[in-house]
Design an enzyme around this catalytic site. Sequence first.
Site, PDB file in Angstrom:
ATOM      1  N   SER A 108       0.855  -1.183   0.000  1.00 58.32           N
ATOM      2  CA  SER A 108       0.000   0.000   0.000  1.00 58.32           C
ATOM      3  C   SER A 108       0.895   1.239   0.000  1.00 58.32           C
ATOM      4  CB  SER A 108      -0.896   0.006   1.239  1.00 58.32           C
ATOM      5  OG  SER A 108      -0.096   0.248   2.382  1.00 58.32           O
ATOM      6  N   LYS A 109       0.229   2.398  -0.042  1.00 58.25           N
ATOM      7  CA  LYS A 109       0.964   3.673  -0.082  1.00 58.25           C
ATOM      8  C   LYS A 109       1.971   3.766   1.057  1.00 58.25           C
ATOM      9  CE  LYS A 109      -1.983   6.943  -2.451  1.00 58.25           C
ATOM     10  NZ  LYS A 109      -3.382   7.217  -2.241  1.00 58.25           N
ATOM     11  N   ARG A 110       1.567   3.195   2.170  1.00 59.17           N
ATOM     12  CA  ARG A 110       2.397   3.216   3.374  1.00 59.17           C
ATOM     13  C   ARG A 110       3.816   2.669   3.091  1.00 59.17           C
ATOM     14  NH1 ARG A 110       2.342  -0.931   6.666  1.00 59.17           N
ATOM     15  NH2 ARG A 110       0.648  -1.799   5.431  1.00 59.17           N
TER      16      ARG A 110
END
Length: 471
Positions: free
Chosen positions: A240-242
């Site tokens: 994910s973006k994380r």
Amino acid sequence: MPQIKIVTRFAPSPTGFLHIGGARTALFSYYFAKKHGGTFRLRIEDTDKKRSTEAATQAILDGMDWLGLGHDGDIIYQSKNIDAHKKTAAALLASGHAYLCYLTPDEQEAERLKSRKEGRAFRSIYRNMDIGTPDANTPFVVRFKVPNGETIVDDAVQGQIKWNNKDFDDLILLRADGTPVYMLAVVVDDHDMGVTHIIRGDDHLVNAGRQKLIYQALGWDIPVFAHIPLIFGPDGKKLSKRHGALGVDVYTDMGYLPAGLRNYLTRLGWSHKDMEVFNDQEVIKVFDLSDISKAPARLDFEKMAFINGQHMQVASPEIILQYGQKFLDIKNEGPLDGAELVRVRKALPTLLPRSKTLIDFAEQAYFLTRKRPIILNGKKAKPLKKPDAKQRLSDLHFLLNELKEDEWTAEDILVTLNAYIADNDIGFGSIGAPLRACLTGGAPSPDLAIVLALLGKNETLGRIEDCLKEF
Ligand code: GLU
């Protein structure tokens, strides 16, 4: 039996950058096609006008270009095929595999909630044509009439998957404004493009069941499906973006070579015997869908760097400089001049074994590209503040100046340095530390004689002069 021509495709929706998972899907599709002498097509699925942007399309094309993933034939833009999608919907209506549904959006929503509550798939009352049709001005959608029975897909990666058709909604084929939905468009386009193998992320697995029903209703050949598992982050969680490592552009900025990233991504979820480091030709020779793992793969940046490092060793100087120049410029806060580039190019055999990425490479090359005078302060200036440092540098400047251009080799330089320490009865450190400080300013560097050889006579003597002036 005539040999069928293999056609694969990559079909991204242009709603962002080229996702690393998408890049791997594209690679697998590319290798599979090439293995079988087939073609690899690119289709931009831009029917969702609200979410699709030209910038995103360009980012995908740039990403594929950087990765070296050339597609065959023209790019297909799904939005240009709307007539074919509509025609197919009309054919499905005519053959009784689809129906006009006049539920208002509110009624649809109510039916959707009701069916969910009752644990069954969506069915419209208009599925049964006996219900009659309202007047021609009433908006309608075209719905697929899911048949009874079950649907089986023999997925080339996931194995056999079975669905009971009663669990499939009567999905919309054409919206009330007449535009086609993804599920119809993808089937029509894949058919029209002659796609024989659909290789894509396993988030589309259930769509394969629905799409197979549409193929069957149309009497079309059903392509082979191969759904590949997602890529997880290093922590084992869905990427994910994380994780900050979603787009191919990020890997470009991390200093990977396209060939290194291609190798790493391919190896991520695909394996063949003990193949770990390989080039395109090697993988094309053996690539098979059955070697794709069913389990999700996990990003491992250490391994990525290792594999990239192996590719750095065998890359041509042109490739290293083509992709590495940007990093050299960043490290030097400006473009290198011709002499500096020549120096770096000559030093590649020394620099590359110490570099896993192009960022490492720029770091390793920095001692060669630093601008004179190199400013030395704090700890870096310490070796030059020793009482005899200046004398040593001055002596060495004289001796080194005596070497002719053709004697300016690491071997001859080492002989000169060793003779000097022997004559003066001192340790190598007495000359090594000040000389290295002057010549590299503390940047990472190889053995001293190699440093001098790579810098060249003029630059070496110039840098020593700078120090003699300064200290
Ligand atoms: N456009 C879809 C996506 O980007 C892929 C469709 C497909 O491969 O069938 O997820």
